[in-house]
Design an enzyme around this catalytic site. Structure first.
Site, PDB file in Angstrom:
ATOM      1  N   HIS A 106     -34.639  16.534 -15.878  1.00 35.45           N
ATOM      2  CA  HIS A 106     -34.504  16.804 -14.325  1.00 35.45           C
ATOM      3  C   HIS A 106     -35.187  18.036 -14.065  1.00 35.45           C
ATOM      4  O   HIS A 106     -34.874  18.668 -12.881  1.00 35.45           O
ATOM      5  CB  HIS A 106     -33.196  17.002 -14.022  1.00 35.45           C
ATOM      6  CG  HIS A 106     -32.496  15.532 -14.384  1.00 35.45           C
ATOM      7  ND1 HIS A 106     -31.089  15.770 -14.182  1.00 35.45           N
ATOM      8  CD2 HIS A 106     -32.958  14.304 -14.369  1.00 35.45           C
ATOM      9  CE1 HIS A 106     -30.577  14.275 -14.446  1.00 35.45           C
ATOM     10  NE2 HIS A 106     -31.893  13.455 -14.465  1.00 35.45           N
ATOM     11  N   SER A 174     -21.235  12.980 -17.465  1.00 33.57           N
ATOM     12  CA  SER A 174     -20.261  11.945 -16.863  1.00 33.57           C
ATOM     13  C   SER A 174     -20.727  10.639 -16.563  1.00 33.57           C
ATOM     14  O   SER A 174     -19.813   9.774 -16.290  1.00 33.57           O
ATOM     15  CB  SER A 174     -19.879  12.651 -15.217  1.00 33.57           C
ATOM     16  OG  SER A 174     -20.943  12.298 -14.375  1.00 33.57           O
ATOM     17  N   LEU A 199     -14.522  15.918 -22.136  1.00 33.17           N
ATOM     18  CA  LEU A 199     -13.120  16.253 -22.059  1.00 33.17           C
ATOM     19  C   LEU A 199     -12.215  14.930 -21.967  1.00 33.17           C
ATOM     20  O   LEU A 199     -11.240  14.847 -22.236  1.00 33.17           O
ATOM     21  CB  LEU A 199     -12.899  17.035 -21.172  1.00 33.17           C
ATOM     22  CG  LEU A 199     -13.823  18.534 -21.058  1.00 33.17           C
ATOM     23  CD1 LEU A 199     -13.396  19.432 -20.000  1.00 33.17           C
ATOM     24  CD2 LEU A 199     -13.159  19.276 -22.477  1.00 33.17           C
TER      25      LEU A 199
HETATM   26  N1  APR Z   1     -16.962  20.118 -23.056  1.00 31.73           N
HETATM   27  C1  APR Z   1     -17.419  18.899 -22.847  1.00 31.73           C
HETATM   28  N2  APR Z   1     -17.394  18.152 -21.759  1.00 31.73           N
HETATM   29  C2  APR Z   1     -17.263  18.899 -20.611  1.00 31.73           C
HETATM   30  C3  APR Z   1     -16.677  20.031 -20.423  1.00 31.73           C
HETATM   31  C4  APR Z   1     -16.467  20.950 -21.997  1.00 31.73           C
HETATM   32  N3  APR Z   1     -16.100  22.269 -21.781  1.00 31.73           N
HETATM   33  N4  APR Z   1     -16.573  20.567 -19.346  1.00 31.73           N
HETATM   34  C5  APR Z   1     -17.016  19.439 -18.596  1.00 31.73           C
HETATM   35  N5  APR Z   1     -17.256  18.380 -19.305  1.00 31.73           N
HETATM   36  C6  APR Z   1     -17.532  17.190 -18.837  1.00 31.73           C
HETATM   37  C7  APR Z   1     -16.854  16.522 -17.667  1.00 31.73           C
HETATM   38  O1  APR Z   1     -15.709  15.948 -18.187  1.00 31.73           O
HETATM   39  C8  APR Z   1     -17.805  15.599 -17.011  1.00 31.73           C
HETATM   40  O2  APR Z   1     -17.788  14.405 -17.797  1.00 31.73           O
HETATM   41  O3  APR Z   1     -18.862  17.342 -18.534  1.00 31.73           O
HETATM   42  C9  APR Z   1     -19.153  16.246 -17.532  1.00 31.73           C
HETATM   43  C10 APR Z   1     -19.807  16.921 -16.163  1.00 31.73           C
HETATM   44  O4  APR Z   1     -20.328  15.765 -15.355  1.00 31.73           O
HETATM   45  P1  APR Z   1     -21.082  16.059 -14.034  1.00 31.73           P
HETATM   46  O5  APR Z   1     -20.680  17.162 -13.492  1.00 31.73           O
HETATM   47  O6  APR Z   1     -21.273  14.888 -13.140  1.00 31.73           O
HETATM   48  O7  APR Z   1     -22.489  16.500 -14.726  1.00 31.73           O
HETATM   49  P2  APR Z   1     -23.739  15.633 -15.172  1.00 31.73           P
HETATM   50  O8  APR Z   1     -23.244  14.345 -16.123  1.00 31.73           O
HETATM   51  O9  APR Z   1     -24.586  16.414 -16.153  1.00 31.73           O
HETATM   52  O10 APR Z   1     -24.616  15.068 -13.872  1.00 31.73           O
HETATM   53  C11 APR Z   1     -25.731  14.499 -14.251  1.00 31.73           C
HETATM   54  O11 APR Z   1     -25.938  14.587 -11.728  1.00 31.73           O
HETATM   55  O12 APR Z   1     -26.142  15.728  -9.736  1.00 31.73           O
HETATM   56  C12 APR Z   1     -26.753  15.435 -10.870  1.00 31.73           C
HETATM   57  O13 APR Z   1     -28.906  16.231 -11.340  1.00 31.73           O
HETATM   58  C13 APR Z   1     -27.694  16.284 -11.311  1.00 31.73           C
HETATM   59  O14 APR Z   1     -28.206  16.494 -13.676  1.00 31.73           O
HETATM   60  C14 APR Z   1     -27.186  16.407 -13.152  1.00 31.73           C
HETATM   61  C15 APR Z   1     -26.611  14.830 -13.035  1.00 31.73           C
END
Ligand code: APR
Length: 230
Positions: A106, A174, A199
């Protein structure tokens, strides 16, 4: 010699102090996606977009990699097979944690891109819309980040890695955003063993053979120690 392909998301940087996107107090609770991570949002109000990324660039510079980042770098250095990290994150914590074979699908906060001539250069800490492109001199700078509706980087190479994976791991994502959320299906088709570190179960959690529930700084470190001990 097992090849390990790792996909990371915002959750791996959470314990370093960078908020995730979809948590209650996450980035999408404070900003409208359509305003800050779409080409249309940039056309409408480029200053708002640059300010959004200036804040995130400053925040990323103020935090440190956590044990999960360091564990992945150790795995790459000591595992006898290939280790590849594909991150959805735009922070530089994997680099600062020591990972070498890294793909920012990204894009990255460290990159700047000209919206007119597509010239790329290292981003200053604070980007301003009046900054001229170093190549075509048009004031049309944007962060070199893939927005919704744009194609993530190096997808052909990433799919090659997925089809060669013996183990596919997803950490702290997520499973809401494609194509990254579809990687587990690709890896399974290629016969990889799949493990999700989170988590809780993600939106594509049922597609993983194994789950390690808990904070990545702990679960990833434990997993790497096990792998390297065998
Ligand atoms: N350890 C493990 N997992 C964790 C922790 C932790 N300490 N803290 C949060 N999480 C998990 C949450 O449960 C969730 O499933 O990390 C995930 C974060 O999800 P999102 O906030 O949706 O982030 P992400 O999946 O990286 O988003 C993907 O979406 O908005 C776009 O481009 C943006 O790259 C991003 C993409």
């Amino acid at each position: 010699m097992t090849k390990i392909v790792i996909l990371t998301g915002a959750g791996i940087s959470a314990e370093s102090g960078i908020e995730t996107f979809r948590a209650e107090d996450g980035l999408w609770a404070k900003h409208r996606v359509e305003d800050v991570v779409t080409p249309e949002g940039y056309q409408r109000d480029p200053k708002r977009v640059l300010d959004f990324y200036n804040e995130r660039r400053a925040q990323a510079a103020s935090v440190e990699p956590n044990a999960a980042h360091f564990a992945l770098a150790r795995l790459e250095a000591e595992h006898d097979g290939e280790v590849v990290v594909i991150t959805q994150n735009v922070d530089d914590l994997h680099e600062r944690g020591g990972t070498q074979a890294l793909y920012h699908m990204h894009g990255a906060l460290s990159g700047a891109l000209c919206a007119v001539c597509h010239h790329r250069w290292p981003a200053p800490m604070q980007m301003a819309i009046e900054d001229p492109c170093p190549s075509c001199e048009t004031p049309a700078t944007r962060p070199d980040i893939v927005w919704f509706g744009e194609m993530p980087y190096e997808m052909d190479t990433l799919f090659d890695h997925l089809t060669q994976a013996d183990i596919f791991v997803a950490i702290g994502t997520s499973g809401n955003v494609y194509p990254a959320a579809g990687f587990v299906a690709e890896a399974r088709k290629a016969g990889a063993h799949t493990i999700e570190f989170n988590l809780e179960k993600s939106a594509v959690g049922n597609q993983f053979a194994e789950h390690r529930i808990g904070p990545a700084s702990q679960t990833v470190t434990d997993w790497v120690n096990n792998i390297l001990a065998t």
